[in-house]
Design a protein around this motif. Structure first.
Motif, PDB file in Angstrom:
ATOM      1  N   ASP A  49      14.555   5.114  -4.182  1.00 39.30           N
ATOM      2  CA  ASP A  49      13.381   4.555  -4.865  1.00 39.30           C
ATOM      3  C   ASP A  49      12.227   4.312  -3.899  1.00 39.30           C
ATOM      4  O   ASP A  49      11.270   3.604  -4.226  1.00 39.30           O
ATOM      5  N   LYS A  50      12.306   4.917  -2.704  1.00 39.42           N
ATOM      6  CA  LYS A  50      11.273   4.784  -1.671  1.00 39.42           C
ATOM      7  C   LYS A  50      11.018   3.319  -1.336  1.00 39.42           C
ATOM      8  O   LYS A  50       9.893   2.912  -1.047  1.00 39.42           O
ATOM      9  N   LYS A  51      12.092   2.534  -1.364  1.00 45.68           N
ATOM     10  CA  LYS A  51      12.036   1.108  -1.013  1.00 45.68           C
ATOM     11  C   LYS A  51      10.995   0.352  -1.846  1.00 45.68           C
ATOM     12  O   LYS A  51      10.320  -0.555  -1.357  1.00 45.68           O
ATOM     13  N   SER A  52      10.883   0.737  -3.104  1.00 48.79           N
ATOM     14  CA  SER A  52       9.904   0.100  -3.980  1.00 48.79           C
ATOM     15  C   SER A  52      10.558  -0.280  -5.300  1.00 48.79           C
ATOM     16  O   SER A  52      11.215   0.535  -5.937  1.00 48.79           O
ATOM     17  N   ASP A  53      10.342  -1.544  -5.705  1.00 50.26           N
ATOM     18  CA  ASP A  53      10.755  -1.981  -7.037  1.00 50.26           C
ATOM     19  C   ASP A  53       9.550  -2.073  -7.966  1.00 50.26           C
ATOM     20  O   ASP A  53       9.604  -2.681  -9.032  1.00 50.26           O
ATOM     21  N   GLN A  64       8.924  -5.476  -3.422  1.00 46.98           N
ATOM     22  CA  GLN A  64      10.344  -5.239  -3.138  1.00 46.98           C
ATOM     23  C   GLN A  64      11.121  -6.506  -3.463  1.00 46.98           C
ATOM     24  O   GLN A  64      10.785  -7.600  -2.998  1.00 46.98           O
ATOM     25  N   CYS A  65      12.154  -6.354  -4.276  1.00 44.78           N
ATOM     26  CA  CYS A  65      12.943  -7.501  -4.737  1.00 44.78           C
ATOM     27  C   CYS A  65      14.213  -7.654  -3.912  1.00 44.78           C
ATOM     28  O   CYS A  65      14.848  -6.662  -3.525  1.00 44.78           O
ATOM     29  N   TYR A  66      14.577  -8.897  -3.675  1.00 48.11           N
ATOM     30  CA  TYR A  66      15.857  -9.197  -3.039  1.00 48.11           C
ATOM     31  C   TYR A  66      16.421 -10.445  -3.710  1.00 48.11           C
ATOM     32  O   TYR A  66      15.857 -11.535  -3.586  1.00 48.11           O
ATOM     33  N   VAL A  89       9.272   1.272   4.166  1.00 50.38           N
ATOM     34  CA  VAL A  89       8.195   1.152   3.179  1.00 50.38           C
ATOM     35  C   VAL A  89       6.906   1.734   3.755  1.00 50.38           C
ATOM     36  O   VAL A  89       6.189   2.491   3.085  1.00 50.38           O
ATOM     37  N   LYS A  90       6.610   1.380   4.986  1.00 49.20           N
ATOM     38  CA  LYS A  90       5.376   1.882   5.628  1.00 49.20           C
ATOM     39  C   LYS A  90       5.399   3.397   5.745  1.00 49.20           C
ATOM     40  O   LYS A  90       4.363   4.061   5.569  1.00 49.20           O
ATOM     41  N   ASN A  91       6.555   3.968   6.026  1.00 46.17           N
ATOM     42  CA  ASN A  91       6.659   5.427   6.144  1.00 46.17           C
ATOM     43  C   ASN A  91       6.456   6.109   4.797  1.00 46.17           C
ATOM     44  O   ASN A  91       5.807   7.152   4.706  1.00 46.17           O
ATOM     45  N   PRO A  94       2.005   5.484   3.187  1.00 45.94           N
ATOM     46  CA  PRO A  94       1.070   5.415   4.325  1.00 45.94           C
ATOM     47  C   PRO A  94      -0.243   4.688   3.995  1.00 45.94           C
ATOM     48  O   PRO A  94      -0.921   4.208   4.903  1.00 45.94           O
ATOM     49  N   ASP A  95      -0.607   4.602   2.703  1.00 44.45           N
ATOM     50  CA  ASP A  95      -1.840   3.909   2.309  1.00 44.45           C
ATOM     51  C   ASP A  95      -1.581   2.455   1.923  1.00 44.45           C
ATOM     52  O   ASP A  95      -2.455   1.791   1.342  1.00 44.45           O
ATOM     53  N   LEU A  96      -0.405   1.963   2.262  1.00 48.08           N
ATOM     54  CA  LEU A  96      -0.014   0.606   1.887  1.00 48.08           C
ATOM     55  C   LEU A  96      -1.026  -0.439   2.368  1.00 48.08           C
ATOM     56  O   LEU A  96      -1.408  -0.458   3.531  1.00 48.08           O
ATOM     57  N   LYS A  97      -1.455  -1.300   1.440  1.00 52.00           N
ATOM     58  CA  LYS A  97      -2.368  -2.391   1.793  1.00 52.00           C
ATOM     59  C   LYS A  97      -1.721  -3.772   1.636  1.00 52.00           C
ATOM     60  O   LYS A  97      -2.150  -4.740   2.259  1.00 52.00           O
TER      61      LYS A  97
END
Length: 301
Positions: A49-53, A64-66, A89-91, A94-97
């Motif tokens: 899931d590309k480390k995304s919830d 991201q949930c834990y 997540v950063k990888n 790449p446009d993560l803000k």
């Protein structure tokens, strides 16, 4: 019904949902609040899931949930979860803000996890890194839902047990009598109920929650049974409930499936009020020990 009536359902969900169920609960609320601006990523392929919830597109925010099963596990593993997840997540984005770590630990972060977040903030100063817990879920998501959206997310909220009356109980119990298929066995009943019965039978938190909500109203069933002109009818209903439970158990259904099929057997499903009445009947016979199993003496719960 008003929106504040749903607060008890939020409190129940926050206290009981964890792991993937917590992620699903978060995503159901977020998708309704953010609409098409919220993108849910489903696991698939080599990147999962590309480390995304969930991703909020307009702000380039990744949630991201834990939500582990216990505060102890959270305290022990939160730092590792953050350490392992954020670089990936950063990888992937790449446009993560903004990155928001959504969790279920009401006591907050352990110092080890907090220190790790501070380290990441210094290393990635261009990215907003924050955490969210109960207040975020309640104030920014749950409380902004419309009435219909709340009903969609908390379907059992439509079960208004306070509206259940004798007129709803009577036809359901009559139907069980008319469909009689077994003869009462007076030796097969009468065990003493145990307060840990719901836990012992491995019912889900949602099933236990609805049964507990129904319990204050089981006196309606008692009054109906006491008032029947033919006392044998009470034994017939008792026998039918017990036989149906044993049949479902024998088929190998899990506890929640048994619960659902017993509710249908009692006549639930037509309307919310009738479904609530069926819950009251099931709660009555669960407490009377005619359905589901009592905790054996000395058994751990």
């Amino acid at each position: 019904m008003k929106k504040t009536d749903f607060d008890i359902h939020f409190d129940h969900a926050f206290a009981t949902v964890n792991q993937s169920r917590f992620e699903d609960w978060f995503a159901r609320m977020a998708s309704r609040i953010y609409g098409t601006d919220f993108e849910l990523i489903k696991a698939g392929g080599k990147n999962g899931d590309k480390k995304s919830d969930g991703r909020r597109i307009s702000t380039e925010t990744i949630f991201q949930c834990y939500a582990p099963e216990s505060p102890k596990t959270f305290a022990e593993r939160a730092k590792a979860k953050i350490s392992d997840s954020f670089p990936m997540v950063k990888n992937y984005w790449p446009d993560l803000k903004e990155w928001i770590f959504v969790h279920n630990n009401i006591e907050g972060l352990p110092t080890s996890a907090s220190d790790k977040l501070e380290e990441l903030r210094r290393q990635y100063s261009e990215i907003s890194i924050s955490t969210a817990c109960r207040n975020f879920l309640k104030d920014e998501l749950h409380d902004k839902l419309s009435m219909q959206q709340m009903i969609d997310i908390y379907p059992s909220a439509s079960l208004n047990f306070n509206a259940v009356q004798m007129s709803h109980i009577r036809p359901l119990l009559k139907k069980i009598i008319e469909a009689r298929s077994v003869n009462p066995d007076p030796l097969n009943f009468g065990d003493i109920p145990d307060e840990e019965k719901l836990d012992f039978n491995r019912l889900s938190p949602d099933s236990k929650y609805d049964i507990r909500r129904a319990r204050p109203h089981i006196d309606i069933v008692d009054r109906y049974l006491d008032g029947m002109p033919n006392p044998q009818n009470a034994s017939i209903i008792q026998a039918e409930m017990r036989a149906k439970y044993l049949e479902l158990k024998g088929f190998g259904y899990d506890p929640d499936e048994i619960m659902g099929k017993l509710l249908v057997f009692c006549g639930g499903g037509e309307t919310a009020t009738v479904s609530a009445a069926a819950y009251v009947i099931v709660a009555y016979y669960l407490d009377a020990c005619d359905i589901f199993e009592n905790v054996p003496q000395g058994a751990p719960c």
